[in-house]
Structures are given as structure tokens and as C-alpha cells.
Design a protein around this motif. Structure first.
Motif, mmCIF file in Angstrom:
data_model
loop_
_atom_site.group_PDB
_atom_site.id
_atom_site.type_symbol
_atom_site.label_atom_id
_atom_site.label_comp_id
_atom_site.label_asym_id
_atom_site.label_seq_id
_atom_site.Cartn_x
_atom_site.Cartn_y
_atom_site.Cartn_z
ATOM 1 N N LYS A 1 42.781 40.584 34.466
ATOM 2 C CA LYS A 1 42.175 39.409 35.095
ATOM 3 C C LYS A 1 42.629 39.230 36.543
ATOM 4 O O LYS A 1 42.008 38.474 37.296
ATOM 5 N N THR A 2 43.686 39.915 36.946
ATOM 6 C CA THR A 2 44.142 39.808 38.332
ATOM 7 C C THR A 2 43.155 40.480 39.290
ATOM 8 O O THR A 2 43.202 40.229 40.507
ATOM 9 N N ASN A 3 42.266 41.355 38.722
ATOM 10 C CA ASN A 3 41.296 42.085 39.552
ATOM 11 C C ASN A 3 42.021 42.854 40.660
ATOM 12 O O ASN A 3 41.774 42.656 41.851
ATOM 13 N N LYS A 4 42.929 43.724 40.207
ATOM 14 C CA LYS A 4 43.758 44.529 41.118
ATOM 15 C C LYS A 4 44.614 43.633 42.017
ATOM 16 O O LYS A 4 44.796 43.899 43.197
ATOM 17 N N PHE A 5 45.116 42.531 41.427
ATOM 18 C CA PHE A 5 46.022 41.583 42.077
ATOM 19 C C PHE A 5 45.369 40.811 43.230
ATOM 20 O O PHE A 5 46.058 40.298 44.110
ATOM 21 N N SER B 1 43.505 38.122 42.537
ATOM 22 C CA SER B 1 43.662 36.738 42.098
ATOM 23 C C SER B 1 45.137 36.345 42.098
ATOM 24 O O SER B 1 45.938 36.907 41.347
ATOM 25 N N LEU B 2 45.491 35.395 42.946
ATOM 26 C CA LEU B 2 46.881 34.936 43.027
ATOM 27 C C LEU B 2 47.306 34.256 41.726
ATOM 28 O O LEU B 2 48.407 34.493 41.223
ATOM 29 N N LEU B 3 46.405 33.442 41.160
ATOM 30 C CA LEU B 3 46.719 32.714 39.934
ATOM 31 C C LEU B 3 47.068 33.657 38.800
ATOM 32 O O LEU B 3 48.120 33.513 38.156
ATOM 33 N N PHE B 4 46.216 34.633 38.556
ATOM 34 C CA PHE B 4 46.457 35.557 37.446
ATOM 35 C C PHE B 4 47.594 36.531 37.755
ATOM 36 O O PHE B 4 48.244 37.025 36.839
#
Length: 202
Positions: free
Chosen positions: A170-174, A176-179
Motif C-alpha cells: 500500500k506504500t506504492n513504492k514508499f 505514500s507517507l502514511l502507509f
């Protein structure tokens, strides 16, 4: 229709599946004369210790006990015991004292987390149907099905590793800061479930 953005339908399907496993396992445990594994009894003992500390509100002692792995003969972390300690308290509120029920409720929580995570992973990597079928088939895997009724750390570890991988994706290759931050927290709790988690995370 079922899709990755529609959360209610898959959650309901997986919840019904977990309840089904819970009822089948409860019947098996109540009708069988199988003796609990020695490690399982030890896990119960530590969970009861957490229950007593939680009921007394001794949060400093809880913190010391949670992070002091030397108190365990096998040096296991204590996250699982904390979760099961809360289950003991919940059942005590309803005046229920049943070890089998405690084991099954604790495992059902981790089983539900694992199935949701596997569904999410399948949804991200492939599509909605593969994610759902993967979760359903996994629940009927002999080793998962058998471990869902015994008080061991393997099922919780599997659930937490699955959850870690889902959040990582879910970070989408980091991006997304939240994930990305959440991934660090989940990885930490995964390691606090069982020390061998590091093998799967790496």
C-alpha cells in the motif's frame, strides 16, 4: 459487484468464513480429548499474567514485562500474550471461563486479519476475484486450519507477516507517507509476535 474499492462485501464474506471456522473448531475442541501442547499451556500462563497486570492497571509493570523477553524460557516476544490477555478480560466480563473459547477467539482475530491481508494483497497484485479466492483457499489450508485451534504463535505470526506485506504494498513504492510510517509500526509488532518474523520480512 465485488471490487477492491468496495470493502463491505469481501469483509462480510471473510467474516462469515472466520465464524464458520470458529464454530467447527469449537466443536472439535469440545468433543476431543486432545491434550494441549506444552508450549500452548506456557502461552496461556503468560497471557494470564498480562490479564492480571491489565486488570490492576499496572502499566509500568506491563511495559517492563512486554519488553523483557528473558522472562520467557524460549525468549519469545510478548505481543501475542497481550492480545490474549485482553481476550481473557473480555470473557471474564461476561463471566465466561473457557480456555478453548479463549484460544479460538484469539486465533479468530488473527485469522480474520490474515484473510483480509491476503485478499488485499491479491487485489493489489492481481484482481478482486483472485484476492478473495486466495483468502478462502488459504483458510482451508490444512496447516492454517489446524493451527487455528491450537494456542501457538505460528498463526499470529503468519497473520502479522501477511498484514506487513499488505501495508508495504500500500506504500506504492514508499510514495505514500502514511502507509510508509504504518509499515514501520506493523513490522515492529510483527517482530514482537515472534522473533522469526525477521526471516520473512527480509
Amino acid at each position: 459487484s465485488l471490487n477492491c474499492n468496495s470493502k463491505i462485501t469481501p469483509i462480510l464474506i471473510l467474516l462469515v468464513l472466520v465464524i464458520f471456522h470458529f464454530l467447527v473448531n469449537f466443536y472439535i475442541l469440545e468433543k476431543s480429548n486432545v491434550v494441549h501442547h506444552a508450549d500452548g499451556n506456557l502461552h496461556i500462563t503468560y497471557s494470564l499474567d498480562f490479564q492480571k497486570l491489565l486488570e490492576k492497571g499496572q502499566f509500568k509493570e506491563i511495559k517492563n514485562f512486554f519488553f523483557n523477553f528473558n522472562t520467557h524460557p524460549q525468549k519469545h516476544p510478548h505481543f501475542f500474550y497481550l492480545v490474549q490477555g485482553f481476550v481473557f478480560i473480555l470473557l471474564k466480563i461476561f463471566a465466561i471461563q473457557n480456555i478453548n473459547l479463549t484460544i479460538l477467539i484469539t486465533n479468530a482475530l488473527f485469522l480474520f486479519l490474515m484473510l483480509l491481508s491476503v485478499y488485499g494483497i491479491g487485489c493489489i497484485l492481481y484482481n478482486k476475484k483472485i484476492g478473495l479466492f486466495a483468502a478462502i483457499f488459504l483458510s482451508f489450508s490444512p496447516i492454517i486450519f489446524s493451527h487455528s485451534r491450537i494456542n501457538m504463535l505460528d498463526l499470529p505470526l503468519t497473520a502479522m507477516v501477511s498484514f506487513s506485506l499488505f501495508v508495504l504494498l500500500k506504500t506504492n513504492k514508499f510514495i505514500s507517507l502514511l502507509f510508509s510510517v504504518l509499515t514501520g509500526f506493523i513490522f515492529s509488532f510483527t517482530l514482537l509476535t515472534k522473533e522469526t518474523a525477521i526471516i520473512f520480512i527480509l
